[in-house]
Scaffold this motif. Sequence first.
Motif, PDB file in Angstrom:
ATOM      1  N   UNK A 166       0.831  -1.209   0.000  1.00  0.00           N
ATOM      2  CA  UNK A 166       0.000   0.000   0.000  1.00  0.00           C
ATOM      3  C   UNK A 166       0.864   1.258   0.000  1.00  0.00           C
ATOM      4  N   UNK A 167       1.968   1.227   0.747  1.00  0.00           N
ATOM      5  CA  UNK A 167       2.868   2.372   0.791  1.00  0.00           C
ATOM      6  C   UNK A 167       3.559   2.583  -0.559  1.00  0.00           C
ATOM      7  N   UNK A 168       3.926   1.492  -1.231  1.00  0.00           N
ATOM      8  CA  UNK A 168       4.529   1.592  -2.562  1.00  0.00           C
ATOM      9  C   UNK A 168       3.553   2.274  -3.514  1.00  0.00           C
ATOM     10  N   UNK A 169       2.301   1.808  -3.493  1.00  0.00           N
ATOM     11  CA  UNK A 169       1.281   2.409  -4.368  1.00  0.00           C
ATOM     12  C   UNK A 169       1.157   3.911  -4.095  1.00  0.00           C
ATOM     13  N   UNK A 170       1.072   4.258  -2.838  1.00  0.00           N
ATOM     14  CA  UNK A 170       0.918   5.664  -2.470  1.00  0.00           C
ATOM     15  C   UNK A 170       2.100   6.502  -2.957  1.00  0.00           C
ATOM     16  N   UNK A 222      13.202  -6.365  -4.770  1.00  0.00           N
ATOM     17  CA  UNK A 222      13.344  -5.221  -3.861  1.00  0.00           C
ATOM     18  C   UNK A 222      13.271  -5.688  -2.417  1.00  0.00           C
ATOM     19  N   UNK A 223      13.934  -4.938  -1.534  1.00  0.00           N
ATOM     20  CA  UNK A 223      13.817  -5.180  -0.097  1.00  0.00           C
ATOM     21  C   UNK A 223      13.366  -3.892   0.583  1.00  0.00           C
ATOM     22  N   UNK A 224      12.734  -4.038   1.754  1.00  0.00           N
ATOM     23  CA  UNK A 224      12.168  -2.879   2.445  1.00  0.00           C
ATOM     24  C   UNK A 224      13.108  -2.295   3.496  1.00  0.00           C
ATOM     25  N   UNK A 225      14.363  -2.709   3.477  1.00  0.00           N
ATOM     26  CA  UNK A 225      15.343  -2.233   4.448  1.00  0.00           C
ATOM     27  C   UNK A 225      15.966  -0.912   4.001  1.00  0.00           C
ATOM     28  N   UNK A 226      16.708  -0.283   4.924  1.00  0.00           N
ATOM     29  CA  UNK A 226      17.401   0.964   4.592  1.00  0.00           C
ATOM     30  C   UNK A 226      18.619   0.697   3.723  1.00  0.00           C
ATOM     31  N   UNK A 231      22.609 -11.176   2.063  1.00  0.00           N
ATOM     32  CA  UNK A 231      22.265 -12.490   1.519  1.00  0.00           C
ATOM     33  C   UNK A 231      21.372 -12.403   0.280  1.00  0.00           C
ATOM     34  N   UNK A 232      20.713 -11.265   0.086  1.00  0.00           N
ATOM     35  CA  UNK A 232      19.846 -11.111  -1.081  1.00  0.00           C
ATOM     36  C   UNK A 232      20.539 -10.257  -2.136  1.00  0.00           C
ATOM     37  N   UNK A 233      21.135  -9.164  -1.664  1.00  0.00           N
ATOM     38  CA  UNK A 233      21.865  -8.225  -2.530  1.00  0.00           C
ATOM     39  C   UNK A 233      21.042  -7.778  -3.731  1.00  0.00           C
ATOM     40  N   UNK A 234      19.828  -7.311  -3.445  1.00  0.00           N
ATOM     41  CA  UNK A 234      19.012  -6.656  -4.468  1.00  0.00           C
ATOM     42  C   UNK A 234      18.735  -5.238  -3.986  1.00  0.00           C
ATOM     43  N   UNK A 235      18.398  -4.344  -4.894  1.00  0.00           N
ATOM     44  CA  UNK A 235      18.200  -2.949  -4.502  1.00  0.00           C
ATOM     45  C   UNK A 235      17.070  -2.767  -3.489  1.00  0.00           C
ATOM     46  N   UNK A 236      17.271  -1.830  -2.597  1.00  0.00           N
ATOM     47  CA  UNK A 236      16.192  -1.444  -1.688  1.00  0.00           C
ATOM     48  C   UNK A 236      15.156  -0.666  -2.502  1.00  0.00           C
ATOM     49  N   UNK A 241      13.987   4.629  -6.030  1.00  0.00           N
ATOM     50  CA  UNK A 241      13.185   5.847  -6.084  1.00  0.00           C
ATOM     51  C   UNK A 241      11.839   5.765  -5.404  1.00  0.00           C
ATOM     52  N   UNK A 242      11.634   4.706  -4.595  1.00  0.00           N
ATOM     53  CA  UNK A 242      10.364   4.544  -3.869  1.00  0.00           C
ATOM     54  C   UNK A 242      10.662   4.678  -2.388  1.00  0.00           C
ATOM     55  N   UNK A 243      10.217   5.742  -1.786  1.00  0.00           N
ATOM     56  CA  UNK A 243      10.603   6.084  -0.418  1.00  0.00           C
ATOM     57  C   UNK A 243       9.815   5.268   0.616  1.00  0.00           C
ATOM     58  N   UNK A 244      10.114   3.982   0.681  1.00  0.00           N
ATOM     59  CA  UNK A 244       9.446   3.070   1.619  1.00  0.00           C
ATOM     60  C   UNK A 244      10.498   2.260   2.362  1.00  0.00           C
ATOM     61  N   UNK A 245      10.395   2.264   3.682  1.00  0.00           N
ATOM     62  CA  UNK A 245      11.240   1.433   4.537  1.00  0.00           C
ATOM     63  C   UNK A 245      10.351   0.886   5.645  1.00  0.00           C
ATOM     64  N   UNK A 246      10.366  -0.416   5.850  1.00  0.00           N
ATOM     65  CA  UNK A 246       9.472  -1.027   6.835  1.00  0.00           C
ATOM     66  C   UNK A 246      10.062  -2.341   7.337  1.00  0.00           C
ATOM     67  N   UNK A 247      10.182  -2.468   8.646  1.00  0.00           N
ATOM     68  CA  UNK A 247      10.700  -3.690   9.251  1.00  0.00           C
ATOM     69  C   UNK A 247       9.596  -4.527   9.875  1.00  0.00           C
TER      70      UNK A 247
END
Length: 320
Positions: A166-170, A222-226, A231-236, A241-247
């Motif tokens: 939902x945050x990504x959509x927003x 994508x990952x939601x970390x900062x 172990x994944x090494x994919x872009x956050x 360009x999507x300002x979402x971070x959530x743990x």
Amino acid sequence: MRRDTFLKSLAALAAAGALPLPALAAPNLKMLIPANPGGGWDTTGRALGKAMLDSKQADTVTYDNKGGAAGALGLAQFLSGSKGDPNSLMVMGAVMLGGLITSKSPLNLMQCTPIARLTTEYNVFVLPANSPFKSMADVVAQLKKDPGSVKWGGGSRGSTEHIAAAMIAQKVGVDPSKINYVAFRGGGEATAAILGGNVTVGGSGYSEFAEYIQTGKMKPIAVTSAQRISSVNVPTLKEQGIDVELGNWRGIFAPAGITPAQRKTLTDLVVATTKSASWAEALKKNDWTPAVITGDTFSKFVEDDFASLRAIMAKSGMTT
């Protein structure tokens, strides 16, 4: 020597420290896991139980899976069936808070007794191996074109992956109330749906998808970390360009009605377990970030997180 004199002598020696006092028996613990087998709570509860046994903090640990309603069914059972039991524990976390908010549940989690936060884990979004999409940019482009055509698969309504979607959509200019989120009762069901191509994009903690990512059956986008997870090494999401971070944090509660002394005993037991080699192995294997807090600090954290999640979810149109 008379028997009573002998016993008095033993007591005096023990009091003086000349004799070792008998060790307290390790408890027989019951672990309620308010989710079906195969998900993050199940993995956490069983890893903690194993570490308790390995480190001799518990004599036995039995598990009871009670899935459904983002943990609310398990919470209801815990509230009604374990009150005052100092040998019972329940796994819980951010997903339960989100579920209670979205369902407007009358259950009060804080009637239970907070023991400790254990870990924080960030979500990874993945595509099925045969997906026509190759990246989060592809998903976002389709989301902007037709929000309902993108099926987001994950845990129960109000889970961190639901909130993140939902945050990504927003953030990309799409009405979050238009997203097509498919909730599953447990990690096993969500994984099967992703592997079968029944959803467009799936989200969960890395530990639930690790083997499928490593074998190429899922493509992480994508990952939601900062920062990137090694172990994944994919872009956050932020890198894209999507300002979402959530743990997604997980913790342990005890029942209502236990005494302060019993709470301290359980807290000490859990903290000692988190310092064990067995728990360190579980952290590494599942790529969990240790985040232990206890006592009033943990209680306040839960209350603050409730308020924060409620605000995020209201802004994303998830509480209407």
